[in-house]
Design a protein around this motif. Structure first.
Motif, PDB file in Angstrom:
ATOM      1  N   PHE A   1       0.833  -1.209   0.000  1.00 26.46           N
ATOM      2  CA  PHE A   1       0.000   0.000   0.000  1.00 26.46           C
ATOM      3  C   PHE A   1       0.864   1.254   0.000  1.00 26.46           C
ATOM      4  O   PHE A   1       0.595   2.218  -0.731  1.00 26.46           O
ATOM      5  N   SER A   2       1.925   1.272   0.813  1.00 28.94           N
ATOM      6  CA  SER A   2       2.792   2.442   0.895  1.00 28.94           C
ATOM      7  C   SER A   2       3.469   2.718  -0.437  1.00 28.94           C
ATOM      8  O   SER A   2       3.657   3.889  -0.811  1.00 28.94           O
ATOM      9  N   GLN A   3       3.832   1.675  -1.154  1.00 28.68           N
ATOM     10  CA  GLN A   3       4.506   1.850  -2.438  1.00 28.68           C
ATOM     11  C   GLN A   3       3.540   2.319  -3.527  1.00 28.68           C
ATOM     12  O   GLN A   3       3.874   3.186  -4.332  1.00 28.68           O
ATOM     13  N   ARG A   4       2.362   1.750  -3.542  1.00 30.89           N
ATOM     14  CA  ARG A   4       1.411   2.082  -4.607  1.00 30.89           C
ATOM     15  C   ARG A   4       0.614   3.349  -4.315  1.00 30.89           C
ATOM     16  O   ARG A   4       0.111   3.988  -5.230  1.00 30.89           O
ATOM     17  N   ARG A   5       0.439   3.668  -3.021  1.00 30.68           N
ATOM     18  CA  ARG A   5      -0.306   4.852  -2.604  1.00 30.68           C
ATOM     19  C   ARG A   5      -1.686   4.889  -3.278  1.00 30.68           C
ATOM     20  O   ARG A   5      -2.133   5.919  -3.790  1.00 30.68           O
ATOM     21  N   ASP A   6      -2.348   3.751  -3.251  1.00 32.12           N
ATOM     22  CA  ASP A   6      -3.704   3.700  -3.773  1.00 32.12           C
ATOM     23  C   ASP A   6      -4.684   3.682  -2.611  1.00 32.12           C
ATOM     24  O   ASP A   6      -4.301   3.686  -1.447  1.00 32.12           O
ATOM     25  N   ARG A   7      -5.958   3.668  -2.927  1.00 28.58           N
ATOM     26  CA  ARG A   7      -6.994   3.542  -1.895  1.00 28.58           C
ATOM     27  C   ARG A   7      -7.452   2.096  -1.889  1.00 28.58           C
ATOM     28  O   ARG A   7      -7.797   1.547  -2.933  1.00 28.58           O
ATOM     29  N   ARG A   8      -7.433   1.479  -0.711  1.00 29.53           N
ATOM     30  CA  ARG A   8      -7.803   0.075  -0.650  1.00 29.53           C
ATOM     31  C   ARG A   8      -8.492  -0.248   0.676  1.00 29.53           C
ATOM     32  O   ARG A   8      -8.330   0.459   1.667  1.00 29.53           O
ATOM     33  N   VAL A   9      -9.254  -1.314   0.650  1.00 29.56           N
ATOM     34  CA  VAL A   9      -9.926  -1.816   1.845  1.00 29.56           C
ATOM     35  C   VAL A   9      -9.344  -3.175   2.178  1.00 29.56           C
ATOM     36  O   VAL A   9      -9.196  -4.033   1.298  1.00 29.56           O
ATOM     37  N   ILE A  10      -8.984  -3.355   3.442  1.00 26.18           N
ATOM     38  CA  ILE A  10      -8.441  -4.629   3.907  1.00 26.18           C
ATOM     39  C   ILE A  10      -9.379  -5.196   4.968  1.00 26.18           C
ATOM     40  O   ILE A  10      -9.743  -4.502   5.919  1.00 26.18           O
TER      41      ILE A  10
ATOM     42  N   THR B   1      -9.419  -3.185  -3.924  1.00 27.40           N
ATOM     43  CA  THR B   1      -8.947  -1.898  -4.432  1.00 27.40           C
ATOM     44  C   THR B   1     -10.019  -1.304  -5.329  1.00 27.40           C
ATOM     45  O   THR B   1     -11.129  -1.839  -5.431  1.00 27.40           O
ATOM     46  N   GLU B   2      -9.697  -0.209  -5.978  1.00 31.93           N
ATOM     47  CA  GLU B   2     -10.669   0.423  -6.874  1.00 31.93           C
ATOM     48  C   GLU B   2     -10.713  -0.259  -8.233  1.00 31.93           C
ATOM     49  O   GLU B   2     -11.429   0.178  -9.124  1.00 31.93           O
ATOM     50  N   HIS B   3      -9.950  -1.333  -8.381  1.00 32.20           N
ATOM     51  CA  HIS B   3      -9.976  -2.130  -9.602  1.00 32.20           C
ATOM     52  C   HIS B   3     -10.801  -3.391  -9.363  1.00 32.20           C
ATOM     53  O   HIS B   3     -10.762  -3.972  -8.269  1.00 32.20           O
ATOM     54  N   PRO B   4     -11.561  -3.847 -10.337  1.00 27.85           N
ATOM     55  CA  PRO B   4     -12.404  -5.042 -10.164  1.00 27.85           C
ATOM     56  C   PRO B   4     -11.582  -6.257  -9.751  1.00 27.85           C
ATOM     57  O   PRO B   4     -10.452  -6.449 -10.208  1.00 27.85           O
ATOM     58  N   THR B   5     -12.147  -7.076  -8.864  1.00 25.13           N
ATOM     59  CA  THR B   5     -11.467  -8.281  -8.416  1.00 25.13           C
ATOM     60  C   THR B   5     -12.493  -9.329  -8.028  1.00 25.13           C
ATOM     61  O   THR B   5     -13.589  -8.998  -7.581  1.00 25.13           O
ATOM     62  N   ASP B   6     -12.132 -10.586  -8.208  1.00 21.61           N
ATOM     63  CA  ASP B   6     -12.983 -11.682  -7.759  1.00 21.61           C
ATOM     64  C   ASP B   6     -12.357 -12.394  -6.569  1.00 21.61           C
ATOM     65  O   ASP B   6     -12.783 -13.493  -6.188  1.00 21.61           O
TER      66      ASP B   6
END
Length: 377
Positions: free
Chosen positions: A122-131, A152-157
């Motif tokens: 997360f620190s490297q990518r600096r994106d918004r994510r839910v864990i 993340t804000e990208h689709p995932t299954d």
């Protein structure tokens, strides 16, 4: 973000062939507490720690229990009930009047999905994510304490259907959530939090009063870019804390910057022509917050000049401009003005009024709940 980066720095300094480490995370709060869900503390078996899960009241006991977790290799949830100072078992008057659950887990440095590895990503990518973290579960669920799912804000299954709705809710509102969820084979207690990259401050102007603003913003963990059209003002020794120093003309500077929904742009060059040119370009971007140092009549003069030149912006665009900038703190000195500016920016992105907490009705921190919330038994 700053606390996460400190934890990552300390973790990298540890000799994992010699030392064991554990992570303590606040996963549930009922009533009042100094730290909110998501607060973390990294602990090593030699007694070193980084971060905090309270105002100093719980750390000692958490250190003792973390040693047991490191020895056993099994995570656990510890509940601290600070509702009754006279009855608490820790021997100190906590005074928080709340119930706090702390999830303690050993860290396996060889596991690429351990929580420190996820924080590092997360620190490297600096994106918004839910864990989402499984804190407790009944036998038969096929899950283990410490299992995690990332959205993340990208689709995932990769997120199971029984968890997706709550994770999407946290992604939307940004508040942490602890849920008790029935699933095939039993029930699980899940702590869900959103990690945000933090506020990024872009300062246009590199004058004397920019220095304390840069210093204070970086001290609280914000990334700061200082830009000017005079390269002499951008000497690195004047802004050693800045993340980036950018030399660019006013007419081209926005083309060299990347703005997100967490970017605050502050104009404080004291040069009317420069600020007018920059503001005109900023209003054509999607930057959510624009603040301008100086009296109100200065901004009014700019709007009048736009009208004379046939340049127009709609009301929603102009609403992003905060002029004069800052909260009404009675600030006089550059350091006090910096505090006023940063306070307003923080209030803006937190969607708070910036008033006195003593005048606020209800809890200090907003919370979200779902119908699945319950006490795990």
């Amino acid at each position: 973000m700053k606390e996460i980066n400190r934890i990552l720095t300390v973790y990298e300094q540890i000799d994992h062939f010699q030392r064991k480490v554990a992570l303590a995370t606040v996963v549930y709060v009922e009533g009042s507490a100094y730290r909110r869900p998501g607060a973390r503390m990294l602990v090593s078996d030699d007694g070193r720690w980084e971060g905090a899960i309270s105002g100093g009241c719980l750390e000692g006991d958490a250190l003792r229990k973390a040693r047991q977790v490191m020895l056993d290799g099994k995570p656990m949830v510890v509940r601290y009930d600070t509702m009754d100072d006279d009855a608490n078992s820790l021997g100190v008057g906590l005074g928080c009047n709340g119930i706090i659950d702390v999830f303690l887990e050993p860290i396996d440095p060889t596991d690429p999905t351990n929580p420190i590895a996820l924080l590092s990503e997360f620190s490297q990518r600096r994106d918004r994510r839910v864990i989402a973290t499984i804190c407790r579960r009944t036998p038969g669920t096929g899950l283990r304490e410490g299992s995690r799912f990332v959205l993340t804000e990208h689709p995932t299954d990769a997120v199971p259907n029984w968890l997706r709705q709550d994770m999407e809710l946290v992604m939307q509102v940004g508040k942490p959530l602890t849920s008790i969820i029935p699933i095939p084979g039993g029930i699980v207690e899940v702590f869900i939090e959103r990690l945000d990259p933090g506020i990024e401050l872009v300062i246009f102007g590199a004058g004397y009063d920019t220095i304390p603003l840069t210093r204070l913003a970086t001290e609280i963990g914000w990334r700061v870019t200082v830009t000017e059209d005079c390269i002499a003002h951008l000497a690195p020794k004047r802004f050693p804390e800045a993340t980036c120093l950018l030399y660019a003309d006013a007419d081209a500077v926005t083309d060299k910057l990347a703005f997100t929904d967490q970017t605050a742009a502050v104009l404080m060059s004291h040069n009317y022509t420069y600020d007018l040119a920059v503001l005109t370009r900023l209003l054509k971007t999607e930057v959510p917050y624009i603040g301008m140092l100086g009296p109100r009549k200065r901004y009014e003069k700019m709007k009048n000049q736009w009208e004379r030149t046939g340049c127009s912006f709609d009301a929603s665009s102009l609403k992003r401009v905060h002029s004069p900038i800052g909260l009404d703190l009675g600030a006089e000195t550059p350091d006090e003005i910096a505090l006023s500016i940063l306070s307003e920016i923080k209030a803006f992105f937190s969607q708070r009024s910036g008033g006195f907490l003593t005048d606020r009705s209800g809890p200090i921190h907003d919370r979200i709940t779902t119908e699945q919330n319950a006490v795990f038994v």
